[in-house]
Design an enzyme around this catalytic site. Sequence first.
Site, mmCIF file in Angstrom:
data_model
loop_
_atom_site.group_PDB
_atom_site.id
_atom_site.type_symbol
_atom_site.label_atom_id
_atom_site.label_comp_id
_atom_site.label_asym_id
_atom_site.label_seq_id
_atom_site.Cartn_x
_atom_site.Cartn_y
_atom_site.Cartn_z
ATOM 1 N N GLY A 141 0.893 -1.247 -0.023
ATOM 2 C CA GLY A 141 -0.057 0.126 0.047
ATOM 3 C C GLY A 141 0.893 1.344 0.070
ATOM 4 N N HIS A 152 4.271 2.383 -8.151
ATOM 5 C CA HIS A 152 3.734 1.034 -8.324
ATOM 6 C C HIS A 152 2.465 0.938 -9.329
ATOM 7 C CE1 HIS A 152 4.098 1.574 -3.559
ATOM 8 N NE2 HIS A 152 4.355 0.552 -3.726
ATOM 9 N N ARG A 157 8.507 5.219 1.687
ATOM 10 C CA ARG A 157 9.163 5.600 2.718
ATOM 11 C C ARG A 157 9.663 7.013 2.746
ATOM 12 N NH1 ARG A 157 10.627 -0.226 3.652
ATOM 13 N NH2 ARG A 157 9.755 -0.857 5.908
#
Length: 288
Positions: free
Chosen positions: A39, A45, A195
């Site tokens: 997620g 992604h 991150r």
Amino acid sequence: MSDLSSLPIATTADLDQLRKKIRGWQRDGQRVGFVPTMGALHEGHLSLIKLAQERGSRVVASIFVNPAQFAPHEDFDAYPRTLRDDAAKLANADCDMLYAPLASDLYPDGFATELKLGGAAQGLETDFRPHFFAGVAIVVAKLFNRVQPDLAVFGEKDYQQLLVIKQMVRDLDLPISIIPGPTLRERDGLALSSRNAYLSTKEREIAAGLHEILTGFARDLANGTDWETAQGKALAKAASAFDRVDYIEARCAATLAPLPAGPVDRPARVLAAVWLGKTRLIDNLAVG
Ligand code: PAF
């Protein structure tokens, strides 16, 4: 967990529902691509979803923040959980289905199986996160078994992870093609990562230096400098830019085995993990 039926993409946490849908597609002769994620989705992604769409006719993404790949002192609790936003991004990207299993379903009481990994899992990340690849491999093996896709896409940003998964698929004879997805970068070179959201403004400025250092390292190797000298130079730059350097290394691109001494004589990859405050950044580049 939010009410899954209110999400803007067909979403399930239920294995029977997942299997029914996927087997239906496969019975109709459609190939199923799979993109496993934790997620906090970003363009990187979504580029993997696009790649899966180009190779298969249906695409299933999963979102599961996998406790097995975090050590107790790591950021499992802090890891961003943005299911509603993620579902909207997947819907916009025309992803066909989201699988969002519960930890209690994937790891029920009594779960006790571990995978022992060698080869590409040796060194680099494993020296600093010894639990990591066993945790990744077990969840990916379970997700593969549940989804049973024809192909799965993994980002080159996590290059060692990509090779560990390829190795597992090969060693266990899993009938799944593993497709590598190129790393997407910000304009200044910073690799996209969930991150990056942890970085302060100041840290964000410094973070782009990692790509620059790896680019210089790869260039030196391509120009014939022996890897020990090139690594020393890259290490010195990284040590002065970052709060801590876990590793900055050149390895064989196909296996991640250490290189023989001297100039690089085979396809190679430079890889690094560094810290800025509480944020750990990883990145890698092909040599040449
Ligand atoms: O790369 C990731 O996001 C994770 O390691 C993965 C492959 C989804 C397994 O939890």
